[in-house]
Design a protein around this motif. Structure first.
Motif, PDB file in Angstrom:
ATOM      1  N   LEU A  30       0.823  -1.211   0.000  1.00 15.26           N
ATOM      2  CA  LEU A  30       0.000   0.000   0.000  1.00 15.26           C
ATOM      3  C   LEU A  30       0.861   1.267   0.000  1.00 15.26           C
ATOM      4  O   LEU A  30       0.501   2.263  -0.626  1.00 15.26           O
ATOM      5  N   LEU A  31       1.978   1.226   0.704  1.00 21.73           N
ATOM      6  CA  LEU A  31       2.873   2.397   0.718  1.00 21.73           C
ATOM      7  C   LEU A  31       3.524   2.608  -0.644  1.00 21.73           C
ATOM      8  O   LEU A  31       3.661   3.743  -1.099  1.00 21.73           O
ATOM      9  N   ALA A  32       3.909   1.510  -1.276  1.00 25.22           N
ATOM     10  CA  ALA A  32       4.555   1.612  -2.585  1.00 25.22           C
ATOM     11  C   ALA A  32       3.571   2.029  -3.673  1.00 25.22           C
ATOM     12  O   ALA A  32       3.927   2.768  -4.595  1.00 25.22           O
ATOM     13  N   GLN A  33       2.334   1.564  -3.544  1.00 29.57           N
ATOM     14  CA  GLN A  33       1.328   1.844  -4.566  1.00 29.57           C
ATOM     15  C   GLN A  33      -0.032   2.068  -3.904  1.00 29.57           C
ATOM     16  O   GLN A  33      -0.845   1.159  -3.798  1.00 29.57           O
ATOM     17  N   PRO A  34      -0.294   3.295  -3.476  1.00 29.57           N
ATOM     18  CA  PRO A  34      -1.554   3.596  -2.781  1.00 29.57           C
ATOM     19  C   PRO A  34      -2.813   3.268  -3.586  1.00 29.57           C
ATOM     20  O   PRO A  34      -3.871   3.048  -3.007  1.00 29.57           O
ATOM     21  N   GLU A  35      -2.691   3.209  -4.894  1.00 34.09           N
ATOM     22  CA  GLU A  35      -3.863   2.892  -5.718  1.00 34.09           C
ATOM     23  C   GLU A  35      -4.356   1.460  -5.505  1.00 34.09           C
ATOM     24  O   GLU A  35      -5.450   1.097  -5.950  1.00 34.09           O
ATOM     25  N   VAL A  36      -3.597   0.650  -4.810  1.00 34.50           N
ATOM     26  CA  VAL A  36      -3.986  -0.719  -4.481  1.00 34.50           C
ATOM     27  C   VAL A  36      -5.184  -0.726  -3.522  1.00 34.50           C
ATOM     28  O   VAL A  36      -5.973  -1.665  -3.496  1.00 34.50           O
ATOM     29  N   ALA A  37      -5.338   0.331  -2.739  1.00 33.10           N
ATOM     30  CA  ALA A  37      -6.326   0.369  -1.652  1.00 33.10           C
ATOM     31  C   ALA A  37      -7.744   0.039  -2.115  1.00 33.10           C
ATOM     32  O   ALA A  37      -8.442  -0.744  -1.469  1.00 33.10           O
ATOM     33  N   ASP A  38      -8.191   0.632  -3.204  1.00 30.31           N
ATOM     34  CA  ASP A  38      -9.568   0.385  -3.663  1.00 30.31           C
ATOM     35  C   ASP A  38      -9.781  -1.074  -4.047  1.00 30.31           C
ATOM     36  O   ASP A  38     -10.799  -1.680  -3.696  1.00 30.31           O
ATOM     37  N   GLU A  39      -8.816  -1.645  -4.757  1.00 31.04           N
ATOM     38  CA  GLU A  39      -8.922  -3.046  -5.158  1.00 31.04           C
ATOM     39  C   GLU A  39      -8.874  -3.961  -3.928  1.00 31.04           C
ATOM     40  O   GLU A  39      -9.615  -4.935  -3.841  1.00 31.04           O
ATOM     41  N   LEU A  40      -8.038  -3.619  -2.971  1.00 30.37           N
ATOM     42  CA  LEU A  40      -7.934  -4.412  -1.750  1.00 30.37           C
ATOM     43  C   LEU A  40      -9.241  -4.361  -0.964  1.00 30.37           C
ATOM     44  O   LEU A  40      -9.712  -5.380  -0.458  1.00 30.37           O
ATOM     45  N   ARG A  41      -9.848  -3.206  -0.881  1.00 31.18           N
ATOM     46  CA  ARG A  41     -11.150  -3.086  -0.189  1.00 31.18           C
ATOM     47  C   ARG A  41     -12.210  -3.956  -0.865  1.00 31.18           C
ATOM     48  O   ARG A  41     -13.024  -4.586  -0.193  1.00 31.18           O
TER      49      ARG A  41
END
Length: 139
Positions: free
Chosen positions: A85-96
Motif C-alpha cells: 500500500l505504501l509503494a502503490q496507494p492505488e492498491v487500496a480500492d482493489e484491496l477493499r
C-alpha cells in the motif's frame, strides 16, 4: 503513512490468515495473488508461494496450540500488505473490494470484552470475583 492505510493493512493481513485454515482459502489466496499480479507482477509468484508456506506454518501452529506463531504470521502479512500500500496507494480500492468479497466467509468470532475487576476488603470480609461463571461452596 495515514491511519487509514495502517487499518486497511491490519484488516487485510488478519483476514488472509484467518481464512487460511478454512474452506475460503483458495478464494483468499487467488484474490491476494491477483492483487500482486496486477500491481507488482514480478512478485506475484513469490507471494503465492509465501501464502502457501504461511498456511503450512499456520496449520502446524494450530495443531500444537501455538497462538504466538499465529499472531506472528498475521503480523507478517499485515506488514507485507502495508508495504504494498505504501509503494502503490492505488492498491487500496482493489484491496477493499477483495476484502468485501471475503468478509462473509470469515469464521464467526466472538467479540472481545475487556473485563477489569477491582475489590477492596477490610476486616474479615471476603471477595469473590469472576469474569464468567462462578460457583462457591462454603462448608
Amino acid at each position: 503513512m495515514g491511519p487509514e492505510i495502517a487499518d486497511l493493512a491490519r484488516t487485510a493481513g488478519t483476514t488472509v490468515v484467518a481464512l487460511m485454515a478454512g474452506q475460503a482459502w483458495e478464494t483468499a489466496r487467488d484474490g491476494v495473488v491477483a492483487l500482486w499480479q496486477r500491481f507488482q507482477p514480478a512478485r506475484a509468484e513469490a507471494v503465492g508461494g509465501e501464502l502457501e508456506a504461511t498456511r503450512d506454518d499456520l496449520r502446524l501452529a494450530r495443531q500444537s496450540g501455538d497462538a504466538d506463531t499465529e499472531a506472528e504470521l498475521t503480523a507478517e502479512w499485515q506488514a507485507r500488505v502495508r508495504r504494498l500500500l505504501l509503494a502503490q496507494p492505488e492498491v487500496a480500492d482493489e484491496l477493499r473490494r477483495i476484502l468485501a468479497e471475503l468478509s462473509p466467509q470469515l469464521p464467526e468470532q466472538r467479540p472481545s470484552v475487556d473485563v477489569r475487576l477491582r475489590a477492596e476488603v477490610s476486616g474479615s470480609g471476603r471477595v469473590y470475583q469472576a469474569g464468567r461463571d462462578q460457583h462457591i461452596t462454603e462448608r
